[in-house]
Design a protein around this motif. Structure first.
Motif, PDB file in Angstrom:
ATOM      1  N   LEU B 186       0.923  -1.019  -0.092  1.00 25.73           N
ATOM      2  CA  LEU B 186       0.012  -0.032  -0.004  1.00 25.73           C
ATOM      3  C   LEU B 186       1.006   1.107   0.052  1.00 25.73           C
ATOM      4  O   LEU B 186       0.632   2.050  -0.716  1.00 25.73           O
ATOM      5  CB  LEU B 186      -0.901   0.033   1.274  1.00 25.73           C
ATOM      6  CG  LEU B 186      -1.947   1.113   1.338  1.00 25.73           C
ATOM      7  CD1 LEU B 186      -2.740   1.036   0.097  1.00 25.73           C
ATOM      8  CD2 LEU B 186      -2.838   0.983   2.312  1.00 25.73           C
ATOM      9  N   TYR B 187       1.828   1.209   0.710  1.00 25.83           N
ATOM     10  CA  TYR B 187       2.768   2.441   0.715  1.00 25.83           C
ATOM     11  C   TYR B 187       3.568   2.661  -0.615  1.00 25.83           C
ATOM     12  O   TYR B 187       3.597   3.857  -1.031  1.00 25.83           O
ATOM     13  CB  TYR B 187       3.965   2.333   2.133  1.00 25.83           C
ATOM     14  CG  TYR B 187       3.391   2.331   3.439  1.00 25.83           C
ATOM     15  CD1 TYR B 187       2.481   3.290   3.937  1.00 25.83           C
ATOM     16  CD2 TYR B 187       3.415   0.973   4.175  1.00 25.83           C
ATOM     17  CE1 TYR B 187       1.934   3.218   5.143  1.00 25.83           C
ATOM     18  CE2 TYR B 187       2.729   0.696   5.346  1.00 25.83           C
ATOM     19  CZ  TYR B 187       1.962   1.925   5.912  1.00 25.83           C
ATOM     20  OH  TYR B 187       1.161   1.986   7.130  1.00 25.83           O
ATOM     21  N   CYS B 188       3.983   1.459  -1.032  1.00 27.39           N
ATOM     22  CA  CYS B 188       4.626   1.703  -2.561  1.00 27.39           C
ATOM     23  C   CYS B 188       3.466   2.146  -3.584  1.00 27.39           C
ATOM     24  O   CYS B 188       3.889   2.988  -4.328  1.00 27.39           O
ATOM     25  CB  CYS B 188       5.281   0.133  -2.852  1.00 27.39           C
ATOM     26  SG  CYS B 188       6.569  -0.362  -1.847  1.00 27.39           S
ATOM     27  N   PHE B 189       2.324   1.659  -3.260  1.00 27.46           N
ATOM     28  CA  PHE B 189       1.199   2.244  -4.219  1.00 27.46           C
ATOM     29  C   PHE B 189       0.846   3.607  -4.024  1.00 27.46           C
ATOM     30  O   PHE B 189       0.991   4.323  -4.990  1.00 27.46           O
ATOM     31  CB  PHE B 189       0.083   1.276  -4.025  1.00 27.46           C
ATOM     32  CG  PHE B 189      -1.149   1.684  -4.963  1.00 27.46           C
ATOM     33  CD1 PHE B 189      -1.123   1.194  -6.454  1.00 27.46           C
ATOM     34  CD2 PHE B 189      -2.052   2.537  -4.810  1.00 27.46           C
ATOM     35  CE1 PHE B 189      -1.977   1.508  -7.161  1.00 27.46           C
ATOM     36  CE2 PHE B 189      -3.263   2.695  -5.542  1.00 27.46           C
ATOM     37  CZ  PHE B 189      -2.961   2.399  -6.907  1.00 27.46           C
ATOM     38  N   VAL B 190       0.969   4.028  -2.719  1.00 26.74           N
ATOM     39  CA  VAL B 190       0.776   5.500  -2.559  1.00 26.74           C
ATOM     40  C   VAL B 190       1.807   6.473  -3.222  1.00 26.74           C
ATOM     41  O   VAL B 190       1.617   7.038  -3.856  1.00 26.74           O
ATOM     42  CB  VAL B 190       0.714   5.908  -1.038  1.00 26.74           C
ATOM     43  CG1 VAL B 190       0.402   7.302  -0.751  1.00 26.74           C
ATOM     44  CG2 VAL B 190      -0.521   5.281  -0.578  1.00 26.74           C
ATOM     45  N   ALA B 191       2.970   5.912  -3.228  1.00 31.38           N
ATOM     46  CA  ALA B 191       4.296   6.372  -3.669  1.00 31.38           C
ATOM     47  C   ALA B 191       4.148   6.344  -5.314  1.00 31.38           C
ATOM     48  O   ALA B 191       4.497   7.486  -5.782  1.00 31.38           O
ATOM     49  CB  ALA B 191       5.604   5.804  -3.225  1.00 31.38           C
ATOM     50  N   LEU B 192       3.829   5.341  -5.863  1.00 33.20           N
ATOM     51  CA  LEU B 192       3.713   5.149  -7.074  1.00 33.20           C
ATOM     52  C   LEU B 192       2.478   5.968  -7.778  1.00 33.20           C
ATOM     53  O   LEU B 192       2.645   6.916  -8.775  1.00 33.20           O
ATOM     54  CB  LEU B 192       3.133   3.616  -7.292  1.00 33.20           C
ATOM     55  CG  LEU B 192       2.998   3.335  -8.933  1.00 33.20           C
ATOM     56  CD1 LEU B 192       4.110   3.416  -9.970  1.00 33.20           C
ATOM     57  CD2 LEU B 192       2.179   2.214  -9.247  1.00 33.20           C
ATOM     58  N   LEU B 193       1.507   6.272  -6.920  1.00 29.81           N
ATOM     59  CA  LEU B 193       0.338   7.084  -7.385  1.00 29.81           C
ATOM     60  C   LEU B 193       0.882   8.705  -7.467  1.00 29.81           C
ATOM     61  O   LEU B 193       0.579   9.417  -8.280  1.00 29.81           O
ATOM     62  CB  LEU B 193      -0.761   7.017  -6.337  1.00 29.81           C
ATOM     63  CG  LEU B 193      -1.856   8.068  -6.761  1.00 29.81           C
ATOM     64  CD1 LEU B 193      -2.564   7.825  -7.926  1.00 29.81           C
ATOM     65  CD2 LEU B 193      -2.833   7.842  -5.582  1.00 29.81           C
ATOM     66  N   LEU B 194       1.484   9.047  -6.375  1.00 30.75           N
ATOM     67  CA  LEU B 194       2.280  10.095  -6.367  1.00 30.75           C
ATOM     68  C   LEU B 194       3.174  10.613  -7.467  1.00 30.75           C
ATOM     69  O   LEU B 194       2.995  11.762  -8.118  1.00 30.75           O
ATOM     70  CB  LEU B 194       2.865  10.705  -4.955  1.00 30.75           C
ATOM     71  CG  LEU B 194       2.239  10.567  -3.744  1.00 30.75           C
ATOM     72  CD1 LEU B 194       2.891  10.787  -2.551  1.00 30.75           C
ATOM     73  CD2 LEU B 194       0.902  11.751  -3.981  1.00 30.75           C
ATOM     74  N   VAL B 195       4.078   9.624  -7.714  1.00 29.43           N
ATOM     75  CA  VAL B 195       5.263   9.916  -8.732  1.00 29.43           C
ATOM     76  C   VAL B 195       4.540   9.963 -10.218  1.00 29.43           C
ATOM     77  O   VAL B 195       4.684  10.763 -10.830  1.00 29.43           O
ATOM     78  CB  VAL B 195       6.254   8.651  -8.581  1.00 29.43           C
ATOM     79  CG1 VAL B 195       6.982   8.618  -9.994  1.00 29.43           C
ATOM     80  CG2 VAL B 195       6.952   8.792  -7.474  1.00 29.43           C
TER      81      VAL B 195
END
Ligand SMILES: [Zn+2]
Ligand SMILES: [Zn+2]
Lengths: 209, 221
Positions: B186-195
């Motif tokens: 989930l944390y990786c996904f949030v980061a991916l979304l931001l990027v």
């Protein structure tokens, strides 16, 4: 005062993919390929109105099963309940989750309906040459383009729930056929918004290409 | 912003000036005026955003795309969240949701979820990587216009931000039923979304097309 000109009046075509301007030298009002991105160039999207009508009507028909059929069945300690989109919202309200109920209601019920109504108004107004404000209609079109994707929300929620809630007889969530119909409605209305050529709103002399 | 006039002599037009543009939504012909970086130019007739120049768009896009691709693997392979109920625990990754739908016979919906949340966002990153890397290294390829065109077509069909909202809704729906544990995915996904969101906003499509055009011209010489 000088009258502002459109690309069409100046004999130019704007590439719908990359925005490049090119001379309209082709037959039937379109050049073969864009000089920059090689996409097919058309003065206006081909059969824009007919295609949008077809997609919109299909979406409207599928909207019925999307709302009548269950999108998922929740089994919790032996008691099963089939949820449609509407009962899902009502359940959330009963549990007091008002913000989420509002989000789902907007994304799954309000947006698809308003989107279909807006496309209907756009199609009818272009075809029947209603004297509506062009600027407002273009604004409405952009809103339709922008918010359409958010209706996929419920589909993603179902995908997460069915994968997470699988505790056998204790708790289980299974997807329902309503999800398929609803997903199709979202995709079809998104496609309908894409096929509609907003420039038709401003073209007074032609209706369909 | 200047209007073209229909009274101007069009027959004498031998070539189209480089700074001419037409509005996507109302076809109004305009002369492009340089706006400060980051400022959006709007169509005077229909308010459609025409262009928004971005600073160092190629380099920034390239950096963000590489970051996005690095985050893509953990975001998709690690569990998004786990659920525990009476001693049992289940967890899901992004693709598992689609897999379960497939097993339950909802093939079309499963494909829809798979494409909107994984396949299309991934293809978008790869296409932008291909284009921005070529432009940054000042290399040319006959595939550049195709790659960027498909990015343009796929753009609206990748729905990471809608998926994120779906995660939040699922959490609220489940919170009364069982305890939820957010996963590393989930944390990786949030980061991916931001990027990826940042990448889309810093990517100046207009500038990219101009550079692609120049790259192809260099190749012909
Ligand atoms: Zn083009
Ligand atoms: Zn305009």
């Amino acid at each position: 005062m000088k009258q502002p000109a459109t690309a069409r009046q100046m004999g130019l075509i704007r590439c719908h993919t990359c925005g490049k301007l090119a001379f309209d030298v082709g037959h039937d009002g379109y050049e073969e390929h864009c000089p920059r991105c090689r996409a097919h160039m058309h003065m206006r999207a081909t059969n824009s109105l007919s295609r949008t009508w077809a997609l919109l009507i299909t979406a409207a028909i599928l909207y019925v099963p999307a709302n009548v059929l269950p999108i998922m069945t929740v089994t919790y300690f032996g008691s099963g309940q089939a949820d449609t989109i509407m009962t899902g919202v009502i359940t959330l309200l009963q549990h007091g989750s008002y913000p989420v109920a509002a989000v789902i209601f907007i994304a799954s019920i309000l947006v698809p309906v308003l989107k279909m109504v807006a496309l209907l108004i756009l199609l009818l107004s272009v075809q029947l040459k209603w004297a509506l404000d062009d600027r407002q209609r273009t604004c409405m079109y952009r809103a339709v383009e922008l918010v359409g994707r958010w209706s996929m929300l419920d589909i993603f929620v179902i995908a997460l729930l069915v994968a997470l809630v699988s505790f056998g007889s204790i708790a289980q969530i299974i997807s329902g056929p309503g999800a398929t119909a609803f997903g199709s409605v979202v995709i079809l209305t998104m496609l309908a918004a894409t096929t509609f050529d907003a420039r038709l709103i401003w073209d007074k002399e032609v209706t369909d290409d | 912003m200047y209007f073209m006039s229909s009274e101007d002599d069009t027959l004498s037009l031998k070539s189209i000036p480089d700074n001419w543009i037409a509005c996507k939504d109302c076809d109004l012909l305009l002369e492009r005026v340089d706006t400060p970086l980051g400022e959006k130019a709007l169509c005077p007739r229909c308010d459609n955003p025409l262009y928004q120049p971005r600073e160092q768009t190629v380099e920034r896009t390239l950096a963000l795309t590489l970051t996005g691709l690095l985050l893509f693997i953990p975001a998709n392979l690690l569990p998004v969240m786990s659920l525990s109920l009476v001693g049992q625990e289940t967890s899901t990754t992004i693709y598992q949701g689609s897999l379960v739908l497939f097993n339950e016979g909802l093939y079309w919906t499963a494909l829809l979820v798979l494409f909107a949340s994984i396949v299309i966002p991934f293809c978008k990153l790869l296409l932008v990587l291909f284009v921005s890397a070529h432009l940054h290294l000042e290399r040319s390829s006959a595939l550049l216009p195709y790659a960027f065109r498909y990015y343009h077509y796929l753009d609206e069909w990748g729905m990471l931000e809608v998926y994120m909202l779906g995660v939040l809704v699922a959490v609220v729906k489940l919170k009364g039923m069982a305890s939820i544990i957010p996963g590393i995915g989930l944390y990786c996904f949030v980061a991916l979304l931001l990027v990826t969101t940042l990448m889309s906003s810093l990517l100046d499509e207009d500038d990219f097309w101009k550079r692609i055009e120049q790259a192809l011209k260099r190749q012909l010489r």
